[in-house]
Design an enzyme around this catalytic site. Structure first.
Site, PDB file in Angstrom:
ATOM      1  N   GLU A 109       0.954  -1.513   0.107  1.00  0.00           N
ATOM      2  CA  GLU A 109      -0.097  -0.120  -0.017  1.00  0.00           C
ATOM      3  C   GLU A 109       0.845   1.363  -0.062  1.00  0.00           C
ATOM      4  O   GLU A 109       1.951   1.284   0.491  1.00  0.00           O
ATOM      5  CB  GLU A 109      -0.821   0.057   1.183  1.00  0.00           C
ATOM      6  CG  GLU A 109      -2.427  -0.186   0.985  1.00  0.00           C
ATOM      7  CD  GLU A 109      -3.213   0.786   0.351  1.00  0.00           C
ATOM      8  OE1 GLU A 109      -2.498   1.538  -0.541  1.00  0.00           O
ATOM      9  OE2 GLU A 109      -4.309   0.799   0.385  1.00  0.00           O
ATOM     10  N   ASP A 113      -4.466   4.763   6.540  1.00  0.00           N
ATOM     11  CA  ASP A 113      -4.897   5.676   7.517  1.00  0.00           C
ATOM     12  C   ASP A 113      -5.857   4.959   8.363  1.00  0.00           C
ATOM     13  O   ASP A 113      -5.353   4.597   9.642  1.00  0.00           O
ATOM     14  CB  ASP A 113      -5.736   6.903   6.583  1.00  0.00           C
ATOM     15  CG  ASP A 113      -5.118   7.747   6.265  1.00  0.00           C
ATOM     16  OD1 ASP A 113      -3.837   7.864   6.439  1.00  0.00           O
ATOM     17  OD2 ASP A 113      -5.595   8.887   5.488  1.00  0.00           O
ATOM     18  N   THR A 117      -9.716   0.054   4.098  1.00  0.00           N
ATOM     19  CA  THR A 117      -9.330  -0.474   3.008  1.00  0.00           C
ATOM     20  C   THR A 117      -8.601  -1.763   2.933  1.00  0.00           C
ATOM     21  O   THR A 117      -9.137  -2.889   2.502  1.00  0.00           O
ATOM     22  CB  THR A 117      -8.572   0.444   2.037  1.00  0.00           C
ATOM     23  OG1 THR A 117      -9.279   1.711   2.055  1.00  0.00           O
ATOM     24  CG2 THR A 117      -8.644  -0.033   0.650  1.00  0.00           C
ATOM     25  N   ARG A 176       0.696  12.132  -8.867  1.00  0.00           N
ATOM     26  CA  ARG A 176       1.322  11.060  -8.694  1.00  0.00           C
ATOM     27  C   ARG A 176       2.706  10.893  -9.006  1.00  0.00           C
ATOM     28  O   ARG A 176       3.513  10.000  -8.481  1.00  0.00           O
ATOM     29  CB  ARG A 176       0.652   9.911  -9.298  1.00  0.00           C
ATOM     30  CG  ARG A 176      -0.919   9.579  -8.713  1.00  0.00           C
ATOM     31  CD  ARG A 176      -1.534   8.673  -9.350  1.00  0.00           C
ATOM     32  NE  ARG A 176      -2.860   8.207  -9.157  1.00  0.00           N
ATOM     33  CZ  ARG A 176      -3.576   8.095  -8.025  1.00  0.00           C
ATOM     34  NH1 ARG A 176      -3.044   7.602  -7.220  1.00  0.00           N
ATOM     35  NH2 ARG A 176      -4.958   8.092  -8.278  1.00  0.00           N
TER      36      ARG A 176
HETATM   37  P1  IMP Z   1      -7.835   3.792   4.665  1.00  0.00           P
HETATM   38  O1  IMP Z   1      -6.457   3.506   5.150  1.00  0.00           O
HETATM   39  O2  IMP Z   1      -8.758   3.057   4.143  1.00  0.00           O
HETATM   40  O3  IMP Z   1      -8.289   4.937   5.539  1.00  0.00           O
HETATM   41  O4  IMP Z   1      -7.397   4.721   3.205  1.00  0.00           O
HETATM   42  C1  IMP Z   1      -5.993   4.815   2.948  1.00  0.00           C
HETATM   43  C2  IMP Z   1      -6.083   5.617   1.382  1.00  0.00           C
HETATM   44  O5  IMP Z   1      -6.420   6.810   1.420  1.00  0.00           O
HETATM   45  C3  IMP Z   1      -4.715   5.434   0.849  1.00  0.00           C
HETATM   46  O6  IMP Z   1      -4.669   4.151   0.067  1.00  0.00           O
HETATM   47  C4  IMP Z   1      -4.787   6.604   0.027  1.00  0.00           C
HETATM   48  O7  IMP Z   1      -5.233   6.434  -1.376  1.00  0.00           O
HETATM   49  C5  IMP Z   1      -5.752   7.564   0.675  1.00  0.00           C
HETATM   50  N1  IMP Z   1      -5.070   8.539   1.303  1.00  0.00           N
HETATM   51  C6  IMP Z   1      -4.815   8.559   2.502  1.00  0.00           C
HETATM   52  N2  IMP Z   1      -4.209   9.594   2.881  1.00  0.00           N
HETATM   53  C7  IMP Z   1      -3.800  10.336   1.758  1.00  0.00           C
HETATM   54  C8  IMP Z   1      -2.914  11.649   1.524  1.00  0.00           C
HETATM   55  O8  IMP Z   1      -2.516  12.185   2.650  1.00  0.00           O
HETATM   56  N3  IMP Z   1      -2.749  11.825   0.119  1.00  0.00           N
HETATM   57  C9  IMP Z   1      -3.268  11.061  -0.828  1.00  0.00           C
HETATM   58  N4  IMP Z   1      -4.152   9.850  -0.552  1.00  0.00           N
HETATM   59  C10 IMP Z   1      -4.306   9.768   0.641  1.00  0.00           C
HETATM   60 MG    MG Z   2      -4.864   3.902  -1.800  1.00  0.00          MG
END
Ligand code: IMP
Ligand code: MG
Length: 186
Positions: A109, A113, A117, A176
């Site tokens: 990954e 966060d 996911t 990106r």
């Molecule tokens: P989570 O862990 O399910 O909340 O999702 C994390 C996803 O959110 C990552 O794979 C990124 O695609 C997106 N994401 C989280 N923080 C950032 C950031 O600071 N910049 C860009 N994308 C982010």
């Molecule tokens: Mg992502």
């Protein structure tokens, strides 16, 4: 029909970038360190490296180039079900080509966060009976975690407040391609 809206072509990078958080050489050094650890942990085995599109594709490609055990690369793409309660469920929009039954899997990954996911994705993959599933994320924001994720390899921890772009991370599909990671000026 297009599946995502591209933001209008924007201002110059200098307006968008607040500060560089991880420069190119810092990223490349850490990627090599992680690859060395992965190579040690999986010595004598073969690894299926699964990059989560799109954010992790650049990291995944750099990482595998420094892994010394045999690798099979594959990619998955997922999106959150927007209508599910709390947006917690994910939908696979591009599935693996590899049959992962009995295989050692490394899920790669860009940033974790909430962990929601990866939590759902790891659940889906475990139903396919791999031998093992380990998680590798370039960035980790543990302050936002809602689901417990066993992180085996982490590049760097990052702050709650910073929105990051570059090295795969996007803001509305842009930035990106930057070879470094920067805090965005939102
Ligand atoms: P989570 O862990 O399910 O909340 O999702 C994390 C996803 O959110 C990552 O794979 C990124 O695609 C997106 N994401 C989280 N923080 C950032 C950031 O600071 N910049 C860009 N994308 C982010
Ligand atoms: Mg992502």
């Amino acid at each position: 029909m297009s599946q995502f809206a591209i933001a209008p072509a924007s201002e110059s990078f200098s307006q968008v970038i607040e500060s560089v958080v991880f420069d190119e050489s810092t990223l490349q050094r850490r990627v090599k360190e992680i690859a060395a650890q992965v190579s040690l942990d999986y010595r004598g085995r073969r690894l299926i490296v699964i990059g989560i599109l799109k954010g992790a594709h650049i990291f995944t490609c750099d990482l595998v180039r420094h892994i010394t055990v045999p690798v099979v690369m594959d990619f998955m793409s997922i999106s959150r079900y927007k209508r599910a309660p709390d947006h917690k469920e994910v939908k696979i929009t591009h599935d693996l080509q590899a049959d992962i039954k009995g295989e050692d899997i490394l899920l790669v990954e860009d940033i974790v966060d909430t962990g929601l996911t990866l939590h759902y994705l790891a659940g889906i993959l475990k139903q396919r009976e791999p031998k093992s599933v380990a998680i590798c994320s370039l960035l980790d924001r543990p302050a936002l975690r809602l689901a417990e994720i066993p992180m085996k390899y982490v590049g760097f921890n990052v702050d709650e407040e910073q929105f990051l772009i570059g090295y795969g991370l996007d803001y509305r599909e842009q930035y990106r391609e930057l070879p470094f990671i920067a805090e965005m000026n939102l």
